[in-house]
Design an enzyme around this catalytic site. Structure first.
Site, PDB file in Angstrom:
ATOM      1  N   ASP A   9      -0.175  -9.582  -6.846  1.00 45.11           N
ATOM      2  CA  ASP A   9      -0.667  -9.353  -5.490  1.00 45.11           C
ATOM      3  C   ASP A   9      -0.728  -7.840  -5.291  1.00 45.11           C
ATOM      4  O   ASP A   9      -0.210  -7.069  -6.107  1.00 45.11           O
ATOM      5  CB  ASP A   9       0.276  -9.987  -4.464  1.00 45.11           C
ATOM      6  CG  ASP A   9      -0.280  -9.931  -3.035  1.00 45.11           C
ATOM      7  OD1 ASP A   9      -1.511  -9.817  -2.863  1.00 45.11           O
ATOM      8  OD2 ASP A   9       0.523  -9.979  -2.084  1.00 45.11           O
ATOM      9  N   SER A  10      -1.343  -7.429  -4.189  1.00 41.42           N
ATOM     10  CA  SER A  10      -1.397  -6.008  -3.891  1.00 41.42           C
ATOM     11  C   SER A  10       0.011  -5.445  -3.681  1.00 41.42           C
ATOM     12  O   SER A  10       0.255  -4.277  -3.948  1.00 41.42           O
ATOM     13  CB  SER A  10      -2.236  -5.776  -2.632  1.00 41.42           C
ATOM     14  OG  SER A  10      -1.800  -6.623  -1.595  1.00 41.42           O
ATOM     15  N   CYS A  72      -3.323 -12.791  -4.422  1.00 38.82           N
ATOM     16  CA  CYS A  72      -4.026 -12.027  -3.388  1.00 38.82           C
ATOM     17  C   CYS A  72      -5.373 -12.682  -3.058  1.00 38.82           C
ATOM     18  O   CYS A  72      -6.194 -12.923  -3.958  1.00 38.82           O
ATOM     19  CB  CYS A  72      -4.242 -10.608  -3.911  1.00 38.82           C
ATOM     20  SG  CYS A  72      -5.207  -9.588  -2.792  1.00 38.82           S
ATOM     21  N   GLU A 152       4.147  -5.879   7.672  1.00 39.30           N
ATOM     22  CA  GLU A 152       4.710  -4.762   6.897  1.00 39.30           C
ATOM     23  C   GLU A 152       5.777  -4.009   7.688  1.00 39.30           C
ATOM     24  O   GLU A 152       6.723  -3.494   7.122  1.00 39.30           O
ATOM     25  CB  GLU A 152       3.597  -3.772   6.513  1.00 39.30           C
ATOM     26  CG  GLU A 152       2.597  -4.319   5.513  1.00 39.30           C
ATOM     27  CD  GLU A 152       3.141  -4.341   4.093  1.00 39.30           C
ATOM     28  OE1 GLU A 152       3.987  -3.492   3.768  1.00 39.30           O
ATOM     29  OE2 GLU A 152       2.730  -5.227   3.319  1.00 39.30           O
ATOM     30  N   CYS A 184      -4.587 -14.917   3.799  1.00 37.17           N
ATOM     31  CA  CYS A 184      -3.996 -13.645   3.354  1.00 37.17           C
ATOM     32  C   CYS A 184      -2.528 -13.921   3.064  1.00 37.17           C
ATOM     33  O   CYS A 184      -1.879 -14.685   3.799  1.00 37.17           O
ATOM     34  CB  CYS A 184      -4.136 -12.586   4.453  1.00 37.17           C
ATOM     35  SG  CYS A 184      -3.186 -11.086   4.153  1.00 37.17           S
ATOM     36  N   HIS A 186       0.029 -12.332   3.643  1.00 38.33           N
ATOM     37  CA  HIS A 186       0.965 -11.956   4.701  1.00 38.33           C
ATOM     38  C   HIS A 186       1.061 -12.976   5.839  1.00 38.33           C
ATOM     39  O   HIS A 186       2.040 -12.984   6.572  1.00 38.33           O
ATOM     40  CB  HIS A 186       0.550 -10.612   5.317  1.00 38.33           C
ATOM     41  CG  HIS A 186       0.811  -9.432   4.440  1.00 38.33           C
ATOM     42  ND1 HIS A 186       0.224  -9.268   3.211  1.00 38.33           N
ATOM     43  CD2 HIS A 186       1.620  -8.346   4.618  1.00 38.33           C
ATOM     44  CE1 HIS A 186       0.638  -8.131   2.675  1.00 38.33           C
ATOM     45  NE2 HIS A 186       1.485  -7.553   3.518  1.00 38.33           N
TER      46      HIS A 186
HETATM   47  N1  DGL Z   1      -2.644  -9.459  -0.423  1.00 37.42           N
HETATM   48  C1  DGL Z   1      -3.814  -9.307   0.400  1.00 37.42           C
HETATM   49  C2  DGL Z   1      -4.553 -10.626   0.563  1.00 37.42           C
HETATM   50  O1  DGL Z   1      -3.986 -11.693   0.389  1.00 37.42           O
HETATM   51  C3  DGL Z   1      -3.476  -8.806   1.768  1.00 37.42           C
HETATM   52  C4  DGL Z   1      -2.715  -7.524   1.826  1.00 37.42           C
HETATM   53  C5  DGL Z   1      -3.527  -6.293   1.502  1.00 37.42           C
HETATM   54  O2  DGL Z   1      -4.442  -5.960   2.276  1.00 37.42           O
HETATM   55  O3  DGL Z   1      -3.213  -5.705   0.494  1.00 37.42           O
HETATM   56  O4  DGL Z   1      -5.728 -10.583   0.871  1.00 37.42           O
END
Ligand code: DGL
Length: 268
Positions: A9-10, A72, A152, A184, A186
């Site tokens: 993931d990011s 992600c 965050e 997403c 998050h």
């Molecule tokens: N992990 C990204 C997603 O699921 C969201 C967080 C980011 O913008 O890095 O799209």
């Protein structure tokens, strides 16, 4: 069989997807990559996301991953094709198609709402995946730029989160959506404000659940399921990793004792 499943993931939040995978597949070993050097992905160019995703998948496969999961959503939306073309020997799963499948199953013909980052909504990936499954079901995307910063900064329970959820969810309800995808990584952390805004009658879909189920089926089909003899999970981060162990352990639901630096050779 005991080669690991690569998950990336990011940032750290995708560890909650890894946690879901381990709940469904307790005999598997995970190797997790957080691209903390480039987080957040949400407002970056699609080309950047493709470059990062390819470098990360290559890293995980070099470390022995027998399958890769793009936790992600944005990476799943814009880079899955390049990953499957580049690494045809390794099964690579994104979260978009499983999420769309679960939503179409739940929707009963009603419109489906998609909450996601600006990039994922712009890509149209969820809308296309839903359309490919059932063209009669409208998919209504809603970009939610306020959500990731709220999670965050640990403000998921705040009044700001409640007002953001109301702002994003209300138009979906007005459009007749009875099913909402959390598009997403998050957003499951905002489930309480989203649930309050949506009401009890709306089905909220977390794509991670269906992704874990599809991964389980894939491992069985290919006869590459782990046997639980090796559970030494590994964790890598491309950038800043202070807080990885404390925060990451919370997202994963188990202790992360060590994090290594993962170099993404040339992906700047
Ligand atoms: N992990 C990204 C997603 O699921 C969201 C967080 C980011 O913008 O890095 O799209």
């Amino acid at each position: 069989m005991n080669f690991p499943i690569g998950v990336y993931d990011s940032g750290l939040v995708g560890l909650s997807v890894a946690s879901r995978i381990l709940q469904t597949l307790p005999d598997e070993r995970i190797i997790y990559f957080a691209d903390t050097a480039h987080v957040p992905y949400g407002e970056r160019s699609f080309e950047d996301i493709r470059v990062f995703s390819k470098a990360i998948a290559g890293f995980l496969i070099d470390k022995g991953a027998k399958a890769v999961v793009a936790a992600c959503n944005l990476s799943s939306a814009v880079a899955l094709d390049i990953l499957t073309d580049t690494f045809p020997q390794i099964p690579i799963l994104g979260v978009i198609e499983p999420g769309a499948r679960a939503a179409v199953r739940a929707a009963n013909g009603h419109p489906i709402g998609v909450l996601a980052t600006t990039g994922t909504i712009k890509s149209g990936a969820y809308q296309n995946a839903i359309g490919a499954l059932d063209r009669s079901i409208p998919a209504i995307g809603r970009a939610c730029p306020r959500f990731v910063p709220l999670v965050e900064s640990g403000m998921a329970d705040s009044e700001d989160a409640a007002s953001a959820a109301a702002e994003y969810v209300q138009p979906l309800l007005e459009a007749g959506c009875r099913t909402i995808i959390l598009g997403c990584t998050h957003y499951p952390f905002l489930i309480d404000p989203i649930r309050s805004a949506a009401g009890q009658d709306v089905t909220i879909v977390d794509p991670a659940e269906e992704t874990a189920a599809e991964l389980a089926a894939l491992l069985l089909r290919r006869k590459i399921a782990g046997d639980g003899l090796d559970s030494a999970h590994e964790f890598y981060s491309s950038g800043e990793s202070s807080g990885f162990m404390t925060l990451g352990s919370r997202f994963l639901g188990r202790t992360i004792a060590a994090v290594s630096h993962g170099d993404l050779q040339g992906a700047k």
